[in-house]
Design a protein around this motif. Structure first.
Motif, PDB file in Angstrom:
ATOM      1  N   GLY A 132      44.159  32.499  52.054  1.00  0.00           N
ATOM      2  CA  GLY A 132      44.725  32.012  50.798  1.00  0.00           C
ATOM      3  C   GLY A 132      43.701  32.001  49.679  1.00  0.00           C
ATOM      4  O   GLY A 132      43.989  32.385  48.550  1.00  0.00           O
ATOM      5  N   VAL A 133      42.490  31.557  49.992  1.00  0.00           N
ATOM      6  CA  VAL A 133      41.411  31.540  49.004  1.00  0.00           C
ATOM      7  C   VAL A 133      41.061  32.963  48.596  1.00  0.00           C
ATOM      8  O   VAL A 133      40.859  33.259  47.409  1.00  0.00           O
ATOM      9  CB  VAL A 133      40.160  30.832  49.571  1.00  0.00           C
ATOM     10  N   MET A 134      40.993  33.855  49.584  1.00  0.00           N
ATOM     11  CA  MET A 134      40.673  35.251  49.293  1.00  0.00           C
ATOM     12  C   MET A 134      41.713  35.886  48.385  1.00  0.00           C
ATOM     13  O   MET A 134      41.381  36.551  47.391  1.00  0.00           O
ATOM     14  CB  MET A 134      40.567  36.038  50.607  1.00  0.00           C
ATOM     15  N   CYS A 135      42.997  35.695  48.705  1.00  0.00           N
ATOM     16  CA  CYS A 135      44.071  36.267  47.888  1.00  0.00           C
ATOM     17  C   CYS A 135      44.087  35.660  46.488  1.00  0.00           C
ATOM     18  O   CYS A 135      44.321  36.357  45.501  1.00  0.00           O
ATOM     19  CB  CYS A 135      45.419  36.058  48.568  1.00  0.00           C
ATOM     20  N   ALA A 136      43.832  34.343  46.397  1.00  0.00           N
ATOM     21  CA  ALA A 136      43.793  33.693  45.091  1.00  0.00           C
ATOM     22  C   ALA A 136      42.665  34.262  44.241  1.00  0.00           C
ATOM     23  O   ALA A 136      42.856  34.597  43.064  1.00  0.00           O
ATOM     24  CB  ALA A 136      43.632  32.183  45.254  1.00  0.00           C
ATOM     25  N   ALA A 137      41.466  34.383  44.824  1.00  0.00           N
ATOM     26  CA  ALA A 137      40.320  34.929  44.089  1.00  0.00           C
ATOM     27  C   ALA A 137      40.586  36.367  43.676  1.00  0.00           C
ATOM     28  O   ALA A 137      40.294  36.772  42.541  1.00  0.00           O
ATOM     29  CB  ALA A 137      39.065  34.854  44.959  1.00  0.00           C
ATOM     30  N   ARG A 138      41.154  37.148  44.591  1.00  0.00           N
ATOM     31  CA  ARG A 138      41.418  38.559  44.310  1.00  0.00           C
ATOM     32  C   ARG A 138      42.411  38.737  43.164  1.00  0.00           C
ATOM     33  O   ARG A 138      42.135  39.438  42.193  1.00  0.00           O
ATOM     34  CB  ARG A 138      41.948  39.232  45.573  1.00  0.00           C
ATOM     35  N   PHE A 139      43.557  38.092  43.265  1.00  0.00           N
ATOM     36  CA  PHE A 139      44.619  38.361  42.297  1.00  0.00           C
ATOM     37  C   PHE A 139      44.448  37.608  40.976  1.00  0.00           C
ATOM     38  O   PHE A 139      44.858  38.108  39.926  1.00  0.00           O
ATOM     39  CB  PHE A 139      45.985  38.072  42.921  1.00  0.00           C
ATOM     40  N   LEU A 140      43.829  36.414  41.014  1.00  0.00           N
ATOM     41  CA  LEU A 140      43.538  35.741  39.754  1.00  0.00           C
ATOM     42  C   LEU A 140      42.499  36.519  38.956  1.00  0.00           C
ATOM     43  O   LEU A 140      42.622  36.677  37.736  1.00  0.00           O
ATOM     44  CB  LEU A 140      43.060  34.309  40.009  1.00  0.00           C
ATOM     45  N   THR A 141      41.478  37.027  39.637  1.00  0.00           N
ATOM     46  CA  THR A 141      40.466  37.836  38.954  1.00  0.00           C
ATOM     47  C   THR A 141      41.079  39.109  38.396  1.00  0.00           C
ATOM     48  O   THR A 141      40.910  39.437  37.209  1.00  0.00           O
ATOM     49  CB  THR A 141      39.329  38.199  39.924  1.00  0.00           C
ATOM     50  N   ALA A 142      41.808  39.825  39.241  1.00  0.00           N
ATOM     51  CA  ALA A 142      42.411  41.086  38.810  1.00  0.00           C
ATOM     52  C   ALA A 142      43.416  40.870  37.690  1.00  0.00           C
ATOM     53  O   ALA A 142      43.445  41.616  36.704  1.00  0.00           O
ATOM     54  CB  ALA A 142      43.088  41.771  40.001  1.00  0.00           C
ATOM     55  N   GLY A 143      44.250  39.835  37.822  1.00  0.00           N
ATOM     56  CA  GLY A 143      45.304  39.600  36.842  1.00  0.00           C
ATOM     57  C   GLY A 143      44.793  39.142  35.496  1.00  0.00           C
ATOM     58  O   GLY A 143      45.204  39.668  34.448  1.00  0.00           O
ATOM     59  N   ILE A 201      52.229  44.327  35.259  1.00  0.00           N
ATOM     60  CA  ILE A 201      51.423  44.266  36.474  1.00  0.00           C
ATOM     61  C   ILE A 201      50.405  43.134  36.387  1.00  0.00           C
ATOM     62  O   ILE A 201      50.172  42.395  37.356  1.00  0.00           O
ATOM     63  CB  ILE A 201      50.709  45.613  36.698  1.00  0.00           C
ATOM     64  N   ALA A 202      49.793  42.977  35.201  1.00  0.00           N
ATOM     65  CA  ALA A 202      48.806  41.913  35.018  1.00  0.00           C
ATOM     66  C   ALA A 202      49.433  40.543  35.259  1.00  0.00           C
ATOM     67  O   ALA A 202      48.838  39.678  35.919  1.00  0.00           O
ATOM     68  CB  ALA A 202      48.217  41.991  33.613  1.00  0.00           C
ATOM     69  N   TRP A 203      50.649  40.350  34.739  1.00  0.00           N
ATOM     70  CA  TRP A 203      51.340  39.079  34.946  1.00  0.00           C
ATOM     71  C   TRP A 203      51.711  38.887  36.418  1.00  0.00           C
ATOM     72  O   TRP A 203      51.607  37.780  36.950  1.00  0.00           O
ATOM     73  CB  TRP A 203      52.580  38.988  34.068  1.00  0.00           C
ATOM     74  N   GLN A 204      52.163  39.953  37.079  1.00  0.00           N
ATOM     75  CA  GLN A 204      52.514  39.855  38.495  1.00  0.00           C
ATOM     76  C   GLN A 204      51.322  39.382  39.318  1.00  0.00           C
ATOM     77  O   GLN A 204      51.444  38.492  40.166  1.00  0.00           O
ATOM     78  CB  GLN A 204      53.008  41.210  39.009  1.00  0.00           C
TER      79      GLN A 204
END
Length: 315
Positions: free
Chosen positions: A40-51, A194-197
């Protein structure tokens, strides 16, 4: 449904290449990232950074990032189905299931595409060839998990349950993909969308991590952070953007062919980097699944255009 303008052949080829290669390698990236960082932490860091970075880029370059409340709700739903329902499930599964096997199990995603396309995008009639492909795909999954079905130890049971759980993740991914196609409008900038997603998915994953995991106990290793950065750049910015772009320019059944190319890359990298096993069940199961996906994606699907439900326009 509003259709995107026709794209040149070379752009489509390049986009397919990006999805095929980079997404095949993300299974390895996820497997490395979750070695010390909770999923969960990994996915949060990945997608919050990317988004958030992508939103900032879109704003600075004049791309549209302001959407109506209804459109934002749609983007949130699609992002969460794809990047939480799909990716978070995969990330948890890779704590137990080898990366190559996980990729092979997810190769059945086009089967879900066919079913959901039929239900959500019109009165489609699946041919006998497509139905045979669906049945063969199920058989392929059984072959892949057969060693776990025979295991009596705890690890074997956990791998079995997570292997089955990946099917729910595949369904979530296919559902979000079909909704993305159903809700697309010419007025929506694809990069801003995509950024919002990714941002919405990052927020949802962060909430999950705070409620379920213990982010304060995370060990941020160079290996793990490097894997997350690779997933941000190659998986999210390049691969995911190419995927959503393809959904707007190519039939869904053709886009879903990534599912039988990615496992080849993933199995090879898992064997090369993580020394994962390749046994006869993986070879036979992957051959059966690839055959089923080829049958499904090449099957004819007839449509009564007059009865296709209308899709709402952009607000």
């Amino acid at each position: 449904m509003s259709m995107a303008a026709p794209a040149s052949r070379w752009k489509i080829i390049v986009a397919f290449g990006l999805v095929y290669v980079f997404w095949g390698s993300t299974y390895l990236g996820i497997g490395i990232a979750v070695e010390h960082i909770p999923p969960g932490v990994m996915c949060a860091a990945r997608f919050l950074t990317a988004g958030t970075v992508m939103l900032a880029y879109c704003a600075l370059t004049g791309r549209r990032i302001r959407f109506s409340a209804r459109q934002l709700n749609h983007l949130a739903a699609v992002g969460i189905l794809l990047l939480m329902g799909g990716n978070l499930t995969l990330s948890y599964a890779e704590l137990i299931v080898p990366t190559g096997l996980a990729a092979l199990l997810i190769a059945v995603t086009p089967l879900w595409f066919l079913v959901l396309d039929s239900l959500l995008l019109g009165d489609h009639h699946i041919s006998r060839r497509g139905k045979v492909g669906l049945a063969i795909g199920i058989a392929g999954v059984v072959v892949l998990i057969w060693p776990d079905l025979r295991h009596d130890n705890v690890l074997g049971h956990r791998e079995l349950w997570w292997s089955l759980g990946l099917q729910l993740g595949s369904f979530s991914w296919a559902f979000g993909s079909v909704l993305s196609k159903k809700w697309q409008t010419a007025a929506t900038d694809p990069f801003g969308a995509i950024a919002w997603q990714m941002t919405f998915a990052g927020m949802a994953n962060l909430i999950f991590a705070l409620l379920v995991e213990k982010p304060s106990n995370v060990t941020w290793t160079y290996r793990g952070v490097g894997a997350i950065l690779y997933l941000v750049v190659c998986g999210s910015w390049i691969g995911y953007t190419a995927y959503i772009w393809l959904l707007q320019h190519v039939p869904t059944s053709k886009v879903s062919t990534y599912a039988y190319v990615n496992p080849v890359v993933a199995v090879f990298l898992g064997w090369l980097v993580l020394d994962e096993r390749i046994d006869r069940f993986i070879v036979m199961g992957s051959a059966i699944i690839v055959a089923s996906v080829v049958l499904v994606t090449s099957a004819k699907v007839s449509t009564r255009a007059a009865e296709v439900p209308a899709v709402e326009a952009g607000d």
